[in-house]
Each structure stands twice: as C-alpha cells, then as structure tokens.
Design a protein around this motif. Structure first.
Motif, mmCIF file in Angstrom:
data_model
loop_
_atom_site.group_PDB
_atom_site.id
_atom_site.type_symbol
_atom_site.label_atom_id
_atom_site.label_comp_id
_atom_site.label_asym_id
_atom_site.label_seq_id
_atom_site.Cartn_x
_atom_site.Cartn_y
_atom_site.Cartn_z
ATOM 1 N N ALA A 67 0.869 -1.177 0.000
ATOM 2 C CA ALA A 67 0.000 0.000 0.000
ATOM 3 C C ALA A 67 0.906 1.227 0.000
ATOM 4 O O ALA A 67 1.778 1.360 0.858
ATOM 5 C CB ALA A 67 -0.895 -0.012 1.232
ATOM 6 N N ALA A 68 0.717 2.110 -0.970
ATOM 7 C CA ALA A 68 1.555 3.300 -1.099
ATOM 8 C C ALA A 68 0.834 4.337 -1.955
ATOM 9 O O ALA A 68 -0.061 3.995 -2.730
ATOM 10 C CB ALA A 68 2.894 2.948 -1.746
ATOM 11 N N CYS A 69 1.243 5.575 -1.821
ATOM 12 C CA CYS A 69 0.711 6.600 -2.725
ATOM 13 C C CYS A 69 1.123 6.284 -4.157
ATOM 14 O O CYS A 69 0.321 6.370 -5.079
ATOM 15 C CB CYS A 69 1.224 7.980 -2.331
ATOM 16 S SG CYS A 69 0.552 8.600 -0.773
ATOM 17 N N ILE A 70 2.399 5.896 -4.329
ATOM 18 C CA ILE A 70 2.931 5.608 -5.666
ATOM 19 C C ILE A 70 3.783 4.344 -5.623
ATOM 20 O O ILE A 70 4.594 4.173 -4.708
ATOM 21 C CB ILE A 70 3.790 6.776 -6.184
ATOM 22 C CG1 ILE A 70 2.945 8.048 -6.295
ATOM 23 C CG2 ILE A 70 4.435 6.437 -7.523
ATOM 24 C CD1 ILE A 70 3.733 9.285 -6.614
ATOM 25 N N ALA A 87 0.478 8.915 3.926
ATOM 26 C CA ALA A 87 -0.058 7.559 3.862
ATOM 27 C C ALA A 87 -0.515 7.223 5.275
ATOM 28 O O ALA A 87 0.262 6.766 6.103
ATOM 29 C CB ALA A 87 1.006 6.596 3.358
ATOM 30 N N LEU A 88 -1.759 7.508 5.553
ATOM 31 C CA LEU A 88 -2.246 7.606 6.913
ATOM 32 C C LEU A 88 -2.447 6.294 7.639
ATOM 33 O O LEU A 88 -2.658 6.293 8.840
ATOM 34 C CB LEU A 88 -3.542 8.417 6.926
ATOM 35 C CG LEU A 88 -3.409 9.820 6.321
ATOM 36 C CD1 LEU A 88 -4.750 10.496 6.264
ATOM 37 C CD2 LEU A 88 -2.415 10.654 7.105
ATOM 38 N N SER A 89 -2.414 5.180 6.980
ATOM 39 C CA SER A 89 -2.593 3.895 7.646
ATOM 40 C C SER A 89 -1.274 3.421 8.223
ATOM 41 O O SER A 89 -0.199 3.837 7.788
ATOM 42 C CB SER A 89 -3.134 2.865 6.658
ATOM 43 O OG SER A 89 -4.330 3.336 6.099
ATOM 44 N N SER A 90 -1.353 2.523 9.190
ATOM 45 C CA SER A 90 -0.144 2.137 9.914
ATOM 46 C C SER A 90 0.915 1.484 9.050
ATOM 47 O O SER A 90 2.090 1.538 9.369
ATOM 48 C CB SER A 90 -0.502 1.208 11.077
ATOM 49 O OG SER A 90 -1.066 0.012 10.581
ATOM 50 N N LEU A 91 0.552 0.862 7.945
ATOM 51 C CA LEU A 91 1.547 0.167 7.120
ATOM 52 C C LEU A 91 1.610 0.682 5.681
ATOM 53 O O LEU A 91 2.064 0.000 4.779
ATOM 54 C CB LEU A 91 1.267 -1.335 7.141
ATOM 55 C CG LEU A 91 1.345 -1.931 8.546
ATOM 56 C CD1 LEU A 91 0.862 -3.360 8.544
ATOM 57 C CD2 LEU A 91 2.744 -1.821 9.110
ATOM 58 N N GLY A 94 4.788 6.173 1.399
ATOM 59 C CA GLY A 94 4.660 7.276 0.458
ATOM 60 C C GLY A 94 4.922 6.796 -0.953
ATOM 61 O O GLY A 94 4.044 6.819 -1.808
ATOM 62 N N VAL A 95 6.161 6.322 -1.223
ATOM 63 C CA VAL A 95 6.543 5.813 -2.542
ATOM 64 C C VAL A 95 7.296 4.504 -2.357
ATOM 65 O O VAL A 95 8.162 4.395 -1.487
ATOM 66 C CB VAL A 95 7.442 6.812 -3.306
ATOM 67 C CG1 VAL A 95 7.884 6.223 -4.641
ATOM 68 C CG2 VAL A 95 6.726 8.134 -3.520
#
Length: 172
Positions: A67-70, A87-91, A94-95
């Motif tokens: 899980a990531a923005c990019i 990236a507001l979730s615990s895991l 960002g990239v």
C-alpha cells in the motif's frame, strides 16, 4: 479527486503528467494512487497532494501486499516536484520502488506515513530526494532500502519518525 482502493491510476506505457491536483485513495490492502510499470512508463506530478489510506496489516519487511501513494517498478520513472504525500494507515508508504523503478523527488514533503516515506527494494530500484522533508513516518526507517535498492538523499530533513530510524538499509 477521490475514489475507492480498487481503482488507482495504472501507467504501463507513455507519460502521465498531473499538476496541482489533490488525489485521495481509501481502503483496500494492496492499493496505490499511481502504479507505474515498464521502461516506457513515466509519471510526472507537480504541486500535487496525495493521500493514501489502506487496510493492510502486513508488517513484515517484505510485505506480500503493498500500500503506497505511488508504486514504480520494472523501469518506470516517477518525478515529483513540490508534492505533499501522506499515507495515513499504519503500514502504508509514500513511494515504493521495486526492481528497476525510480523516483526523483524535489521540494516534496512526506508526512504521517504509517510505514516508510520511501522504500526501494531490489536491484535497480533507486530513489533520489532533493530538498525534501520527512516527518512522522515509521516502518523500517523514514527511508528504507533493501536487496540492492538505493537511496540518494540531498538536503533532506527528517524528524519525529517512529522508532528513531532515519535511513535503513537491509540485505545488500
């Protein structure tokens, strides 16, 4: 623009350019706002805000779901200029750059990434950050390289990151 996790932007060939847009993705375990794959793929974001929230619970150093923005892989290039990523979730990261994927981030901020702001994993995965800030990010380091991945940091400020790690490199 906001949408559910199953519908991120996928770039497998060509160039995607976005300026001054707010992109939000929520839910899902294996999600990314932008996925770039392949040597002919290029993503250029300028002045954008990206926020990813994921339900992933895989805390291992090499998660099966990312899980990531990019996410960039297999030769894809990502250029960020003046962007803000969270990236507001615990895991959530960002990239993430996997084997052959690359990131050039200039004048960007990474805040509140539950995991690392930037993760490079595999030979040829490289992230270069210039004059960026990283704050409130966790995981295996604010910036994390593994299995031959490379980080190049120039004028990067990091503070208030979980576990006290600024940069971490594991396994080569």
């Amino acid at each position: 623009v906001s949408w559910p996790a199953s519908d991120g932007i996928i770039v497998e060939s060509g160039t995607l350019r976005i300026s001054n847009l707010r992109l939000v993705l929520t839910g899902g375990r294996d999600c990314a706002i932008v996925r770039a794959k392949g040597a002919s793929s290029r993503v250029e974001l300028s002045g954008c805000t990206l926020r990813c929230q994921s339900a992933t619970s895989d805390a291992s150093p090499y998660p099966k779901r990312v899980a990531a923005c990019i996410v960039a892989r297999q030769g894809a290039q990502v250029n960020l200029d003046g962007c803000h990523l969270s990236a507001l979730s615990s895991l959530c990261r960002g990239v993430t750059c996997f084997t052959g994927g690359s990131l050039l981030g200039e004048r960007c901020s990474f805040e509140e990434c539950g995991s690392s702001a930037v993760w490079c994993d595999g030979i040829g995965a490289i992230a270069t950050l210039r004059v960026c800030s990283i704050s409130g990010c966790g995981g295996y380091g604010a910036c994390y390289a593994s299995n031959g991945g490379q980080l190049q940091l120039h004028g990067v400020k990091q503070q208030y990151n979980a576990h006290g790690y600024g940069m971490m490199a594991l396994h080569d």
